[in-house]
Design an enzyme around this catalytic site. Structure first.
Site, mmCIF file in Angstrom:
data_model
loop_
_atom_site.group_PDB
_atom_site.id
_atom_site.type_symbol
_atom_site.label_atom_id
_atom_site.label_comp_id
_atom_site.label_asym_id
_atom_site.label_seq_id
_atom_site.Cartn_x
_atom_site.Cartn_y
_atom_site.Cartn_z
ATOM 1 N N ARG A 32 0.828 -1.215 0.000
ATOM 2 C CA ARG A 32 0.000 0.000 0.000
ATOM 3 C C ARG A 32 0.854 1.254 0.000
ATOM 4 O O ARG A 32 0.489 2.266 -0.610
ATOM 5 C CB ARG A 32 -0.946 -0.032 1.208
ATOM 6 C CG ARG A 32 -2.080 -1.066 1.030
ATOM 7 C CD ARG A 32 -2.663 -1.459 2.375
ATOM 8 N NE ARG A 32 -3.855 -2.288 2.278
ATOM 9 C CZ ARG A 32 -3.861 -3.610 2.063
ATOM 10 N NH1 ARG A 32 -2.721 -4.264 1.873
ATOM 11 N NH2 ARG A 32 -5.005 -4.276 2.014
ATOM 12 N N ARG A 128 -5.806 -18.211 -9.368
ATOM 13 C CA ARG A 128 -6.679 -17.619 -8.329
ATOM 14 C C ARG A 128 -7.781 -16.756 -8.947
ATOM 15 O O ARG A 128 -7.611 -16.187 -10.022
ATOM 16 C CB ARG A 128 -5.826 -16.806 -7.347
ATOM 17 C CG ARG A 128 -4.819 -17.693 -6.624
ATOM 18 C CD ARG A 128 -3.947 -16.925 -5.667
ATOM 19 N NE ARG A 128 -4.702 -16.382 -4.553
ATOM 20 C CZ ARG A 128 -4.175 -15.567 -3.638
ATOM 21 N NH1 ARG A 128 -2.900 -15.208 -3.734
ATOM 22 N NH2 ARG A 128 -4.910 -15.132 -2.646
ATOM 23 N N GLN A 175 -8.464 -7.308 0.089
ATOM 24 C CA GLN A 175 -7.971 -7.024 -1.263
ATOM 25 C C GLN A 175 -9.095 -6.468 -2.128
ATOM 26 O O GLN A 175 -8.901 -5.511 -2.881
ATOM 27 C CB GLN A 175 -7.378 -8.287 -1.887
ATOM 28 C CG GLN A 175 -6.125 -8.746 -1.159
ATOM 29 C CD GLN A 175 -5.564 -10.046 -1.689
ATOM 30 O OE1 GLN A 175 -6.064 -10.598 -2.671
ATOM 31 N NE2 GLN A 175 -4.524 -10.547 -1.061
ATOM 32 N N ASP A 326 -4.387 -15.401 7.450
ATOM 33 C CA ASP A 326 -3.126 -15.962 6.946
ATOM 34 C C ASP A 326 -2.442 -16.878 7.957
ATOM 35 O O ASP A 326 -1.418 -17.490 7.648
ATOM 36 C CB ASP A 326 -2.170 -14.835 6.553
ATOM 37 C CG ASP A 326 -2.650 -14.099 5.307
ATOM 38 O OD1 ASP A 326 -3.400 -14.701 4.511
ATOM 39 O OD2 ASP A 326 -2.276 -12.924 5.143
ATOM 40 N N LYS A 353 -6.354 -19.073 -1.409
ATOM 41 C CA LYS A 353 -5.113 -18.332 -1.129
ATOM 42 C C LYS A 353 -4.027 -18.799 -2.110
ATOM 43 O O LYS A 353 -4.339 -19.372 -3.147
ATOM 44 C CB LYS A 353 -4.697 -18.539 0.328
ATOM 45 C CG LYS A 353 -5.691 -17.966 1.319
ATOM 46 C CD LYS A 353 -5.754 -16.453 1.208
ATOM 47 C CE LYS A 353 -6.794 -15.858 2.126
ATOM 48 N NZ LYS A 353 -6.949 -14.428 1.898
ATOM 49 N N ARG A 357 -5.321 -23.806 1.144
ATOM 50 C CA ARG A 357 -4.528 -24.017 2.365
ATOM 51 C C ARG A 357 -5.112 -25.086 3.279
ATOM 52 O O ARG A 357 -4.376 -25.703 4.054
ATOM 53 C CB ARG A 357 -4.346 -22.691 3.115
ATOM 54 C CG ARG A 357 -3.342 -21.815 2.410
ATOM 55 C CD ARG A 357 -3.053 -20.521 3.133
ATOM 56 N NE ARG A 357 -1.898 -19.888 2.512
ATOM 57 C CZ ARG A 357 -1.613 -18.578 2.613
ATOM 58 N NH1 ARG A 357 -2.409 -17.781 3.296
ATOM 59 N NH2 ARG A 357 -0.537 -18.091 2.022
#
Ligand code: S3P
Length: 449
Positions: A32, A128, A175, A326, A353, A357
């Site tokens: 960012r 993704r 996101q 995460d 992800k 995961r």
């Protein structure tokens, strides 16, 4: 699937882990800082930037879009921005590597400027979903061209005459929220994002710092974020805090390796990021916050973690998922070393992800002798108690840095060594992971090839 230059790495039982672990800068904040710096008028100076592959790809993308981005020292970067609406058409394809944050935020940032940009990534990123970002960007007037299925490579044609948007995010994703807000910078009027569950709020905080008109209200529908379009962003001096998601690895390693005592200083404990640490304390971890303070408007503390015999499995509240999204891979390693079952619900997002995961961790943990159950949006790890994981297997990292690091830590506490097929992706988020863990007492072995 390992990539072309796969680097297998083995973690045998190691430790005790002792010392101070200075983890690098926050990945979310680093992306960012570069993107908003590129959209401001004048020079933004960044210190403590994470110099991992993901962030370096974003730096290169900002150059391709016309900003001047320069490294001036270790973690020290200077960004001369072009102003909102000032991006130029990139001369080549923007390759975001492994980074979902990079590609989704950059797509948002250019979507309300009338230029075309083509985005691609590695095999993980190209698998993704991008529709979650291209759908709201279409409402601003941007168009996305690519093969069907909403996967990269994609070309975005920014809106000629952007219109502001009100958007309720259908998935809890910082996101997606950030892509919409960054697109809103280029549209006239007010862009509004509504999120039912709070996700990390670094974009909102940083936009306010850059002088954008941004307001956040808690309403019955959730968090309502209102952004005034076409501001002149004022350049900033940004000190990037250390990454709580990276800190999770030495902290959890200390909790599961007998005799360990590790200090991880200066970790940001923004409530939208700190869910893991709350969970670990509920499990009975010997984890303390020392020297709690404020830095740059964020709560910060030194984390001290000691080996914790007798941790107990818990049911992790689904409402906490966004604040530790995460961290589920490494939590599952702690859970395997705890007594009883750890149940993790409301975690569907883990399936999209850098890898799926839940599937990646379940497969690897089973290979190490741990019982795991899973459904579409939940999974449960049946703990074997401290030191109870048999280990002795080779597991797949699936181009996912956090899967690779999690299994290396599993190996440090297991009876037999654990090998990950490819440790190379660790460089995307935590390039100094190996030397940092070795300095604490880890004994990783690279395979002779
Ligand atoms: C991030 C948001 C999260 C997180 C990722 C970083 C960000 O992804 O998993 O590592 O910087 O905004 P989602 O927005 O897809 O949940």
């Amino acid at each position: 699937m390992p990539h072309a230059h796969a680097r297998p790495l083995t973690a045998p039982a190691s430790g005790p882990l002792k010392g101070v672990a200075e983890v690098p800068g926050d990945k979310s904040v680093s992306h960012r800082a570069l993107i908003l710096g590129a959209l401001a008028v004048g020079e933004t100076v960044v210190t403590g930037l994470l110099e991992g592959e993901d962030v370096l790809a974003t730096a290169e993308a900002m150059r391709l879009l016309g900003a001047e981005v320069e490294r001036t020292g270790e973690g020290a970067w200077s960004v001369h921005g072009v102003g909102t609406g000032g991006f130029k058409e990139p001369a080549r394809v923007i390759d975001c590597g492994n980074s979902g944050t990079g590609v989704r935020l950059i797509m948002g940032a250019m979507a309300t400027t009338p230029i075309a940009a083509t985005f691609t990534g590695d095999a993980s990123l190209n698998g993704r979903p991008m529709g979650r970002v291209t759908d709201p960007l279409a409402r601003f007037g941007a168009q996305a061209f690519g093969r069907s299925g909403g996967r990269l490579p994609l070309t975005i044609l920014g809106a000629e005459v952007p219109v502001p948007v009100r958007y309720e995010t259908p998935v809890p994703s910082a996101q997606v929220k950030s892509a919409v807000l960054l697109a809103g910078l280029g549209a006239p009027g007010e862009t509004v994002v509504v999120e039912r569950e709070a996700t990390r709020d670094h974009t909102e905080r940083m936009l306010a710092g850059f002088g954008a008109r941004i307001g956040v209200e808690e309403g019955p529908e959730g968090r309502v974020i209102t952004l005034g379009g076409q501001p002149e962003l004022r350049p900033q001096a940004i000190a990037v805090p250390r990454d709580p998601s990276s800190a999770a690895f030495p902290v959890c390693a200390a909790l599961v390796v007998p005799g360990s005592d590790v200090l991880v200083p200066g970790i940001g404990l923004n409530p939208t990021r700190a869910g893991l640490y709350e969970t670990l304390r509920e499990m009975g971890a010997d984890l303390s916050y020392e020297d709690e303070r404020e830095e740059g408007g964020e709560p910060v503390a030194d984390l001290r973690a000691r080996f914790s015999d007798g941790m107990r499995g818990i049911e992790v509240p689904p409402g906490r998922a966004a604040s530790m999204i995460d961290e589920y891979p490494i939590l599952s390693v702690v859970a395997a070393n705890a007594e009883g079952t750890t149940l993790m619900r409301g975690v569907r997002e883990l399936r999209v992800k850098e890898s799926d995961r839940i599937d990646a961790m379940a497969a690897g943990l089973r290979a190490l002798g741990v019982e795991v159950e899973e459904g579409e949006d939940w999974w449960a790890v049946h703990g074997r108690g401290a030191g109870g994981v048999p280990g002795g297997a080779r597991v797949e990292a699936r181009l996912d840095h956090r899967i690779a690091m999690s299994f290396l830590i599993a190996g440090m506490a297991a009876a037999q060594p654990v090998t990950v097929d490819d440790a190379a992706p660790i460089a995307t988020s935590f390039p100094v992971f190996e030397p940092l863990m070795r300095a604490l007492g880890a004994q990783f072995r690279a395979e002779n090839r």
